[in-house]
Design an enzyme around this catalytic site. Sequence first.
Site, PDB file in Angstrom:
ATOM      1  N   CYS A 144       0.536  -1.100   0.394  1.00 42.80           N
ATOM      2  CA  CYS A 144      -0.468   0.226  -0.421  1.00 42.80           C
ATOM      3  C   CYS A 144       0.611   1.346  -0.121  1.00 42.80           C
ATOM      4  O   CYS A 144       1.496   1.196  -0.779  1.00 42.80           O
ATOM      5  CB  CYS A 144      -0.904  -0.283   1.244  1.00 42.80           C
ATOM      6  SG  CYS A 144      -2.755   0.924   0.810  1.00 42.80           S
TER       7      CYS A 144
ATOM      8  N   GLU B 102      -1.568  -9.396   2.869  1.00 38.81           N
ATOM      9  CA  GLU B 102      -1.935  -9.453   4.561  1.00 38.81           C
ATOM     10  C   GLU B 102      -2.626 -10.326   5.573  1.00 38.81           C
ATOM     11  O   GLU B 102      -3.166 -11.186   6.448  1.00 38.81           O
ATOM     12  CB  GLU B 102      -0.708  -8.850   5.818  1.00 38.81           C
ATOM     13  CG  GLU B 102      -1.496  -7.606   6.102  1.00 38.81           C
ATOM     14  CD  GLU B 102      -0.950  -6.193   4.915  1.00 38.81           C
ATOM     15  OE1 GLU B 102      -1.293  -6.447   3.825  1.00 38.81           O
ATOM     16  OE2 GLU B 102      -1.551  -5.149   5.496  1.00 38.81           O
TER      17      GLU B 102
ATOM     18  N   HIS C 278      -4.047  -5.082   0.470  1.00 41.23           N
ATOM     19  CA  HIS C 278      -3.383  -6.191   1.762  1.00 41.23           C
ATOM     20  C   HIS C 278      -3.583  -7.307   1.570  1.00 41.23           C
ATOM     21  O   HIS C 278      -4.228  -7.782   2.231  1.00 41.23           O
ATOM     22  CB  HIS C 278      -4.175  -5.529   2.794  1.00 41.23           C
ATOM     23  CG  HIS C 278      -3.531  -3.990   3.308  1.00 41.23           C
ATOM     24  ND1 HIS C 278      -2.456  -3.590   3.670  1.00 41.23           N
ATOM     25  CD2 HIS C 278      -4.221  -2.489   2.354  1.00 41.23           C
ATOM     26  CE1 HIS C 278      -3.337  -2.062   4.093  1.00 41.23           C
ATOM     27  NE2 HIS C 278      -3.608  -1.667   2.871  1.00 41.23           N
TER      28      HIS C 278
HETATM   29  N1  GLN Z   1      -2.045   6.591   2.880  1.00 40.25           N
HETATM   30  C1  GLN Z   1      -2.271   5.759   1.764  1.00 40.25           C
HETATM   31  C2  GLN Z   1      -3.805   6.246   0.719  1.00 40.25           C
HETATM   32  O1  GLN Z   1      -4.010   6.600   1.501  1.00 40.25           O
HETATM   33  C3  GLN Z   1      -1.728   4.428   1.499  1.00 40.25           C
HETATM   34  C4  GLN Z   1      -3.026   4.099   2.463  1.00 40.25           C
HETATM   35  C5  GLN Z   1      -2.281   2.070   3.007  1.00 40.25           C
HETATM   36  O2  GLN Z   1      -1.093   2.106   3.012  1.00 40.25           O
HETATM   37  N2  GLN Z   1      -2.948   1.724   3.715  1.00 40.25           N
HETATM   38  O3  GLN Z   1      -3.748   6.184  -0.530  1.00 40.25           O
END
Ligand code: GLN
Length: 533
Positions: A384, A512, A510
Amino acid sequence: MADVKYVFVTGGVTSSLGKGIISASLAKLLQARGYSVTIQKLDPYINVDPGTLNPYEHGECYVTLDGAETDLDLGHYERFLNVPTSQANNVTTGRIYQSVINKERKGDYLGKTVQVIPHITDEIKRRIKLVGSCDKYDIVITEIGGTVGDIESLPYIESVRQLKWELGPQNCIVIHLTLVPYLSSTGESKTKPTQHSVKELLETGIQPDVLVLRTERHLNEDIKRKVALFCNVEENAVIESVDVSTIYEVPIKMLEQGLDRIIIKKMALPVNAEPPLVEWREFLTKLKNPKHSISVGIVGKYVELPDAYKSIAESFIHSGAMNECEINIEYIHSEEITEKNVKDKLNGLNGILVAPGFGSRGIDGKIFTARYARENNIPFFGICLGMQCAVIEFARNVLKLEGAHSTEINHKTKYPVIDLMEEQKSIIDKGGTMRLGGYRCIIDRNSKTYSAYQKDEIVERHRHRYEFNNKFYDEIKNHGMSPVGINPESGLVEIIEIPDHKWYIGVQFHPEYSSTVINPHPLFVSFVKACIG
Ligand code: GLN
């Protein structure tokens, strides 16, 4: 629905005794005995969901396939059961009150005074039964957050009391988890806190059916008998939960003491054959007898509280066991990484994972890390925000787009390689408004990612607002960073990799959240393999 059985898990004496792990372990055993089980968590705080909570407050926010931002215990449920949870599996006081207040505004209460009892407790009972009403489950386990005696948990405990009365004792079982502290000065394990905690529960009208005693040392039969006598439970219904080296051993410990059998008997269900738990035991054997050992750095800004990266750490346990590899995780604070010290900070690691996150704190350290891993051919996994940092770094140092950034951090950047989607631009509310839950992604066959998944199409869970900016697609691709996973509906880039690198993959989703003991996530498995080398 009449046939669904309910098991409640309450906690006493202190918090953090592991109600989630006990619930998940019991669920695992019941599942292995042929019952279909789900687990739900009731959280007594006023936030509508944990999505707006700082990870320092409550650990990681877990995301379900249907896009709910939930308590991290749901992650344990999925990892143990290998079955997805949903929006309905996590309910907070905030959500309960929100529904009741919405109904009141609509006039549904026909002029009645709206009160905690019966209106809030009715809504709690409705939510508890909702998960069981889909005809999919024989047994619903409900974990009540907090500790018995807390003001916040009272309406939940009262709802359990009412349900026990309404559904009958065979359909509603209460397990109470307490602590038996060991006093080294006298060499004794003390049961008084447990006795008091059960008394507290009795005052609310609930007699627990089973007691699970969390303890550092084994408890002898005398202690168990004493607890049984004073707390009015059967002797075989006093179970010890002694500290173990891995949470994944807890189901085995519970099986040895027959926790599942006691519950099944109390529910008057057939006690099917003892589950052999073959795959589970194989996993434990591999976990405990590794042939390799590696060090992996997790670079993030919440490293003081490892619970903030719970699912990532668990994914490494699953994928480590599959590779028969012990993984030593080093949590590295991204705020402490500078252009100068990056080499020293990351020295000796076999692989580096840049963690998800929000906001500008520690972002530079993450960008330096991505560059260091790329230039030194060290396996790199960006998740992410971690992927976004990899793209920013690549744009700055390979494409030479000076000051390239994500508009989350610098909204005036000349090169917004990570940017807000059009749909997100008008959103002001922070709760539940990100791109959340499962989205499809098509994988390029000619990629390391494909070798890991062995699939053309995947569904992975998201939780973010910002995206790879497709205006830079060609330029980035032509310089050697390949977008290899694309969302078929929106055309958004979900996965990037550097083909010339040993293992350099960034994912906007994600992975995970969907790694389980029985099904370790393919990207983690492949990353660990690359780290072993
Ligand atoms: N802050 C980033 C976004 O909103 C990544 C979010 C995250 O890593 N879950 O896109």
